[in-house]
Design a protein around this motif. Sequence first.
Motif, PDB file in Angstrom:
ATOM      1  N   UNK A  25      29.507  42.875  38.947  1.00 21.52           N
ATOM      2  CA  UNK A  25      29.835  41.923  38.493  1.00 21.52           C
ATOM      3  C   UNK A  25      31.165  41.979  37.597  1.00 21.52           C
ATOM      4  N   UNK A  26      31.912  42.211  38.702  1.00 24.29           N
ATOM      5  CA  UNK A  26      33.595  42.013  38.234  1.00 24.29           C
ATOM      6  C   UNK A  26      33.940  40.777  37.532  1.00 24.29           C
ATOM      7  N   UNK A  27      33.849  39.679  38.300  1.00 24.00           N
ATOM      8  CA  UNK A  27      34.230  38.305  37.679  1.00 24.00           C
ATOM      9  C   UNK A  27      33.615  37.972  36.414  1.00 24.00           C
ATOM     10  N   UNK A  28      32.436  38.496  36.017  1.00 27.33           N
ATOM     11  CA  UNK A  28      31.927  38.137  34.631  1.00 27.33           C
ATOM     12  C   UNK A  28      32.560  38.719  33.673  1.00 27.33           C
ATOM     13  N   UNK A  29      32.994  39.941  33.920  1.00 31.47           N
ATOM     14  CA  UNK A  29      33.802  40.597  33.005  1.00 31.47           C
ATOM     15  C   UNK A  29      35.183  40.442  32.980  1.00 31.47           C
ATOM     16  N   UNK A  68      31.387  52.068  38.296  1.00 34.77           N
ATOM     17  CA  UNK A  68      32.720  52.194  38.692  1.00 34.77           C
ATOM     18  C   UNK A  68      33.683  51.310  39.196  1.00 34.77           C
ATOM     19  N   UNK A  69      34.950  51.437  38.914  1.00 36.33           N
ATOM     20  CA  UNK A  69      35.772  50.408  39.350  1.00 36.33           C
ATOM     21  C   UNK A  69      35.911  50.202  40.707  1.00 36.33           C
ATOM     22  N   UNK A  70      36.056  48.906  41.212  1.00 31.64           N
ATOM     23  CA  UNK A  70      35.957  48.685  42.819  1.00 31.64           C
ATOM     24  C   UNK A  70      34.413  48.431  43.235  1.00 31.64           C
ATOM     25  N   UNK A 108      40.142  46.844  45.525  1.00 30.69           N
ATOM     26  CA  UNK A 108      39.569  46.248  44.044  1.00 30.69           C
ATOM     27  C   UNK A 108      39.649  47.569  43.136  1.00 30.69           C
ATOM     28  N   UNK A 109      39.307  48.856  43.454  1.00 29.88           N
ATOM     29  CA  UNK A 109      39.441  49.810  42.510  1.00 29.88           C
ATOM     30  C   UNK A 109      40.729  49.813  41.516  1.00 29.88           C
ATOM     31  N   UNK A 128      33.782  41.633  43.759  1.00 31.26           N
ATOM     32  CA  UNK A 128      32.495  42.357  43.368  1.00 31.26           C
ATOM     33  C   UNK A 128      32.384  43.421  44.565  1.00 31.26           C
ATOM     34  N   UNK A 129      31.757  44.733  43.913  1.00 35.73           N
ATOM     35  CA  UNK A 129      31.461  45.663  44.762  1.00 35.73           C
ATOM     36  C   UNK A 129      29.725  45.543  45.199  1.00 35.73           C
TER      37      UNK A 129
END
Length: 276
Positions: free
Chosen positions: A76-80, A70-72, A112-113, A87-88
């Motif tokens: 691996x937020x940075x990779x995408x 789920x968002x936030x 971040x969400x 990152x959460x």
Amino acid sequence: MKKSRFTSPNKQSGFTLVELSIVLVIIGLIVGGVLVGQDLIRAAEVRATVSQVERFNAAINTFRGKYGQVPGDITRAAIFGLGTGTDGDGDGLFEDANGAGSITDASGEVTNFWAHLSHAHLVEGQFDGAQTDAKLFDSFPGTKLNRGGFTVYGINGFNHFHIGIQNSATGSATAVTAGVLRPEEAFGIDVKLDDGKPTTGIVLAQGGTAVSDATNGVAMDPTGAAAATPNDTNCVTGSAITASTATAPFRATTQGADEYNLANTNLNCQLRLRAN
């Protein structure tokens, strides 16, 4: 001899009763049209706010289907390409920087969400995820009522949207909540998304007072452990309000008499809405 023409000094011009009646009818129609128009505008704003919630939930599902989390909360937020340093912890809940769920915290997965959904082009607007942003709506979306905005948080195993975030303290990660909805508007949102009751179901009412999760009263407490009265009777009215130990966020109970205080037209309500 030709008679001269003159106007009698006793003859006066003016409106007849018929003409005055017509004017009054026209004024009444104009005033009535304005009032009806205002009601239609408010109803449209409520529907638009409901649509926002539905789009946010759809965005969560789309995001989860694409990225697996789920968002936030994604690990691996940075990779995408969803932002660096965002990152959460991957536990599925929207939490602040301290790993807790809070209505008034503007940090961590909470901000971040919106940034992740923005980077993924799944919501309107651009949100920077800033945790000390003096410009609140750079980090959070506003409502279509043009009053207040949406925040998110996870508590007791469930994620929620919250309508009531109003501004933020300059240079801090604290969001200020306040009543941004009239009881009639809160009811309109509740009845379209849930059961129309302020203390039961997946849409719960909170009064205008900004309070913490632990002390905000039965109208917002999902465990039934807090006080047995709502924190603001200007938003919620009823004599049968009792604490419940029902599984959060549902309230299985004797609270059938609780209603939105529709006689009050002031901004005394906030809402917690269950997220997907």
